[in-house]
Motif scaffolding. Structure first.
Motif, PDB file in Angstrom:
ATOM      1  N   GLN A 113      66.897  30.135 -22.818  1.00  0.00           N
ATOM      2  CA  GLN A 113      67.202  31.120 -21.769  1.00  0.00           C
ATOM      3  C   GLN A 113      67.759  32.406 -22.375  1.00  0.00           C
ATOM      4  OE1 GLN A 113      69.503  29.484 -18.562  1.00  0.00           O
ATOM      5  NE2 GLN A 113      68.255  27.666 -18.425  1.00  0.00           N
ATOM      6  N   GLN A 160      68.631  41.824 -20.645  1.00  0.00           N
ATOM      7  CA  GLN A 160      69.511  41.501 -19.512  1.00  0.00           C
ATOM      8  C   GLN A 160      70.938  41.246 -19.991  1.00  0.00           C
ATOM      9  OE1 GLN A 160      67.403  38.025 -18.241  1.00  0.00           O
ATOM     10  NE2 GLN A 160      65.928  39.161 -17.019  1.00  0.00           N
ATOM     11  N   PRO A 161      71.950  41.700 -19.225  1.00  0.00           N
ATOM     12  CA  PRO A 161      73.341  41.419 -19.616  1.00  0.00           C
ATOM     13  C   PRO A 161      73.603  39.917 -19.621  1.00  0.00           C
ATOM     14  CG  PRO A 161      73.270  42.958 -17.765  1.00  0.00           C
ATOM     15  CD  PRO A 161      71.879  42.434 -17.959  1.00  0.00           C
ATOM     16  N   PRO A 197      71.634  34.988 -18.905  1.00  0.00           N
ATOM     17  CA  PRO A 197      71.908  36.102 -17.985  1.00  0.00           C
ATOM     18  C   PRO A 197      73.189  35.905 -17.161  1.00  0.00           C
ATOM     19  CG  PRO A 197      69.593  35.598 -17.967  1.00  0.00           C
ATOM     20  CD  PRO A 197      70.235  34.568 -18.837  1.00  0.00           C
ATOM     21  N   MET A 198      73.945  36.991 -17.018  1.00  0.00           N
ATOM     22  CA  MET A 198      75.266  36.926 -16.382  1.00  0.00           C
ATOM     23  C   MET A 198      75.204  36.370 -14.954  1.00  0.00           C
ATOM     24  SD  MET A 198      78.097  39.928 -15.971  1.00  0.00           S
ATOM     25  CE  MET A 198      78.359  40.167 -17.707  1.00  0.00           C
ATOM     26  N   ARG A 199      76.096  35.411 -14.661  1.00  0.00           N
ATOM     27  CA  ARG A 199      76.171  34.813 -13.323  1.00  0.00           C
ATOM     28  C   ARG A 199      77.052  35.684 -12.421  1.00  0.00           C
ATOM     29  NH1 ARG A 199      73.478  31.651 -16.477  1.00  0.00           N
ATOM     30  NH2 ARG A 199      73.188  29.456 -15.980  1.00  0.00           N
ATOM     31  N   GLU A 200      76.828  35.516 -11.124  1.00  0.00           N
ATOM     32  CA  GLU A 200      77.565  36.304 -10.117  1.00  0.00           C
ATOM     33  C   GLU A 200      79.077  36.140 -10.269  1.00  0.00           C
ATOM     34  OE1 GLU A 200      76.322  35.385  -6.152  1.00  0.00           O
ATOM     35  OE2 GLU A 200      77.718  36.804  -5.239  1.00  0.00           O
ATOM     36  N   SER A 201      79.532  34.890 -10.479  1.00  0.00           N
ATOM     37  CA  SER A 201      80.985  34.655 -10.546  1.00  0.00           C
ATOM     38  C   SER A 201      81.620  35.389 -11.733  1.00  0.00           C
ATOM     39  CB  SER A 201      81.278  33.164 -10.630  1.00  0.00           C
ATOM     40  OG  SER A 201      80.509  32.570 -11.638  1.00  0.00           O
ATOM     41  N   ALA A 254      80.356  38.269 -13.088  1.00  0.00           N
ATOM     42  CA  ALA A 254      80.318  39.703 -12.751  1.00  0.00           C
ATOM     43  C   ALA A 254      81.438  40.056 -11.759  1.00  0.00           C
ATOM     44  CB  ALA A 254      78.956  40.055 -12.170  1.00  0.00           C
ATOM     45  N   GLY A 310      72.550  45.208 -22.200  1.00  0.00           N
ATOM     46  CA  GLY A 310      72.409  45.536 -20.784  1.00  0.00           C
ATOM     47  C   GLY A 310      73.602  46.224 -20.158  1.00  0.00           C
ATOM     48  N   PRO A 364      67.012  31.661 -15.205  1.00  0.00           N
ATOM     49  CA  PRO A 364      67.551  32.400 -14.052  1.00  0.00           C
ATOM     50  C   PRO A 364      67.109  33.864 -14.043  1.00  0.00           C
ATOM     51  CG  PRO A 364      69.274  31.916 -15.655  1.00  0.00           C
ATOM     52  CD  PRO A 364      68.044  31.249 -16.141  1.00  0.00           C
ATOM     53  N   GLU A 365      66.764  34.334 -12.860  1.00  0.00           N
ATOM     54  CA  GLU A 365      66.293  35.726 -12.715  1.00  0.00           C
ATOM     55  C   GLU A 365      67.397  36.596 -12.125  1.00  0.00           C
ATOM     56  OE1 GLU A 365      63.561  37.230 -13.722  1.00  0.00           O
ATOM     57  OE2 GLU A 365      62.747  35.373 -14.558  1.00  0.00           O
ATOM     58  N   PRO A 366      67.889  37.595 -12.840  1.00  0.00           N
ATOM     59  CA  PRO A 366      68.961  38.427 -12.291  1.00  0.00           C
ATOM     60  C   PRO A 366      68.464  39.499 -11.313  1.00  0.00           C
ATOM     61  CG  PRO A 366      68.529  39.005 -14.591  1.00  0.00           C
ATOM     62  CD  PRO A 366      67.548  37.937 -14.216  1.00  0.00           C
ATOM     63  N   ILE A 381      74.408  43.962 -12.748  1.00  0.00           N
ATOM     64  CA  ILE A 381      73.193  43.152 -12.951  1.00  0.00           C
ATOM     65  C   ILE A 381      73.678  41.718 -13.117  1.00  0.00           C
ATOM     66  CG2 ILE A 381      71.226  42.662 -14.473  1.00  0.00           C
ATOM     67  CD1 ILE A 381      71.358  45.636 -15.376  1.00  0.00           C
ATOM     68  N   TYR A 382      73.302  40.849 -12.205  1.00  0.00           N
ATOM     69  CA  TYR A 382      73.700  39.449 -12.362  1.00  0.00           C
ATOM     70  C   TYR A 382      72.776  38.497 -11.606  1.00  0.00           C
ATOM     71  CZ  TYR A 382      76.254  40.221  -7.911  1.00  0.00           C
ATOM     72  OH  TYR A 382      76.605  40.543  -6.626  1.00  0.00           O
ATOM     73  N   VAL A 383      72.925  37.224 -11.947  1.00  0.00           N
ATOM     74  CA  VAL A 383      72.138  36.177 -11.279  1.00  0.00           C
ATOM     75  C   VAL A 383      72.941  35.702 -10.068  1.00  0.00           C
ATOM     76  CG1 VAL A 383      71.091  33.892 -11.546  1.00  0.00           C
ATOM     77  CG2 VAL A 383      71.195  35.447 -13.507  1.00  0.00           C
ATOM     78  N   GLU A 432      74.501  33.514  -7.189  1.00  0.00           N
ATOM     79  CA  GLU A 432      74.692  32.067  -7.095  1.00  0.00           C
ATOM     80  C   GLU A 432      74.290  31.584  -5.722  1.00  0.00           C
ATOM     81  OE1 GLU A 432      78.652  32.063  -8.557  1.00  0.00           O
ATOM     82  OE2 GLU A 432      77.820  32.142 -10.581  1.00  0.00           O
TER      83      GLU A 432
END
Lengths: 382, 73
Positions: free
Chosen positions: A194, A203-204, A338-342, A344, A378, B17-19, B64-66, B68
């Protein structure tokens, strides 16, 4: 033949006794095998374990080949080389760095720094040669991508080594050890796959949360910007009459820069010592912990080989500057994918905490150094 | 050096995973998102994409993020 067999099985023709005899003979044969050949059971277990290991090794090989393919395709697409880069990429995937001798520890950190810097420069130059049309930022991201390939290649070679050695020597304990850790190794290999995708697209990643906080802190407030060390920049801002020097690696290419050298050079140039040095970095969470959890403490939050951490600690000790740190927890997989929402979202919370700390601990007219540590892929400078 | 011979079974691999890219319009300040495109990066000024609310063409990438998946209650 069929008639004879039916007769043997028929109790009325005395077959019952013959069948019992046959079964007894089979059991006796098994008993004798286990009696005369005590390691028979262990042999069977070893062959089962080797088959399992072989399946997982094949999975590793598939992941390695896929990362190799992503690397070759990305270098072809971004760098537009004239010749096929595949043989050179294979050569780079075997590249190694020899750690300095530690029998005499005096000056070890600087020896290590020199070797790592040489390795990094050589690697980057080699990748730049493979991708003549890539920009400076793209070369850095491509270098990261080739490093991912080097990492998975090393993992595959080590696992294959233990598999073949265990098979050759029929050493069940050697096979058992590698079989026990293989699920975690496969998980790391999957993260590498990944990560390769993220680096190929720019991608960050989760590890970039430190530079992300730094970028958000500076956003729209930058007064001055200058390069302080290789791939490392200082951005000056003012926060309610407090001077803030933000140190981070130059993005959006994939690099971690030299934050230790950057902070050292910066503080030595300043007319007065900064009131605080704050470092922000990603940290490995324990299983069961929440991704994006924030923790704060004292010290220098920098991972890696320790050179940067050492330099900031030395500097802070000699000048009596307090060290504060913020870390954002994540798993090893989340750090390189790639960075997860939590994560960020945690960056926004850390930003507020950093601002609050500066306003609390630094008086008006004083200065502070904030270092965002991590890979800047990124994450631009604004 | 010999290579292992048995091929792996048909277990599906983990999905990459696609951001999403989050853009803030520099005219009206409204934030919107779209799938990540190559060459996107945080704090980049994008000049060629229209804001769905005001039609402004300048926006800044703020995240920029994936995303959840929200757990259903």
């Amino acid at each position: 033949m069929v008639v004879l067999f039916a007769a043997l099985l028929n109790p009325s023709t005395g077959g019952d006794n013959i069948l019992s005899l046959l079964l007894s003979l089979v059991w006796f044969a098994f008993l004798m095998i286990f009696f005369l050949y005590p390691s028979f059971g262990q042999r069977m277990q070893l062959s089962y374990m080797l088959r399992d290991l072989e399946r997982k090794l094949n999975k590793l090989k598939i992941i390695k080949d896929e990362i190799n393919q992503i690397t070759v395709e990305t270098i072809k697409r971004v760098g537009k080389p004239e010749k096929d880069p595949a043989p050179d990429i294979n050569r780079l995937s075997e590249f190694f760095i020899i750690q300095p001798e530690s029998m005499d520890p005096y000056g070890l950190v600087y020896k290590l720094e020199h070797i790592l810097e040489t390795g990094e420069s050589v690697y980057e130059q080699e990748v730049a040669k493979l991708a003549p049309h890539a920009t400076e930022h793209q070369v850095k991201s491509l270098t990261n991508l080739v490093e991912v390939l080097r990492g998975i290649n090393t993992i595959y070679r080590v696992v294959r080594h233990y598999y073949l050695l265990g098979k050759k020597t029929a050493n069940i304990y050697m096979v058992l050890q590698i079989q026990m850790v293989l699920p975690q190794i496969i998980e790391i290999a999957e993260s590498y796959r990944q990560a390769a995708v993220a680096f190929s697209k720019g991608q960050p990643i989760g590890d970039g949360v430190g530079p992300l906080v730094a970028a958000k802190l500076v956003n729209g407030m930058e007064k001055e910007r200058y390069e302080i060390a290789k791939d490392t920049v200082v951005q000056e801002i003012e926060l309610e009459n407090r001077k803030v020097y933000v140190v981070r690696a130059i993005g959006p290419g994939g690099t971690v820069g030299r934050p230790g050298e950057g902070v050292k050079q910066l503080v030595e140039k300043l007319p007065e010592n900064p009131k605080l040095i704050i470092t922000i970095d990603a940290a490995l969470k324990l299983e069961g912990e929440e991704t994006g959890k924030i923790a704060e403490g004292v010290g220098v939050a920098i991972g890696g080989p320790g050179v940067d951490k050492y330099k900031i600690e030395e500097l802070a000790k000699s000048r009596g500057i307090p060290l504060y740190a913020f870390v954002i927890f994540q798993s090893i997989t989340e750090a390189i994918t790639p960075m997860r929402e939590s994560i960020a979202k945690a960056a926004d919370q850390v930003l507020e905490k950093v601002k609050q700390l500066i306003l609390e601990k630094v008086k008006s007219g004083e200065s502070v150094v904030v270092a965002g540590i991590g890979n800047t892929i990124g994450v631009g400078l604004g | 050096m010999s290579e292992p011979s048995i091929m792996m079974g048909g277990r599906s691999r983990e999905r990459t995973p696609e951001p999403l890219t989050f853009l803030k319009c520099l005219s009206c300040g409204v934030e919107n998102s779209r799938p990540f495109k190559e060459n996107d990066y945080v704090l980049k000024i994008v000049e060629d994409e229209k804001c769905p609310k005001c039609g402004g063409t300048r926006s800044k990438i703020v995240n920029i993020y994936v995303p959840e998946k929200k757990e259903s209650k």
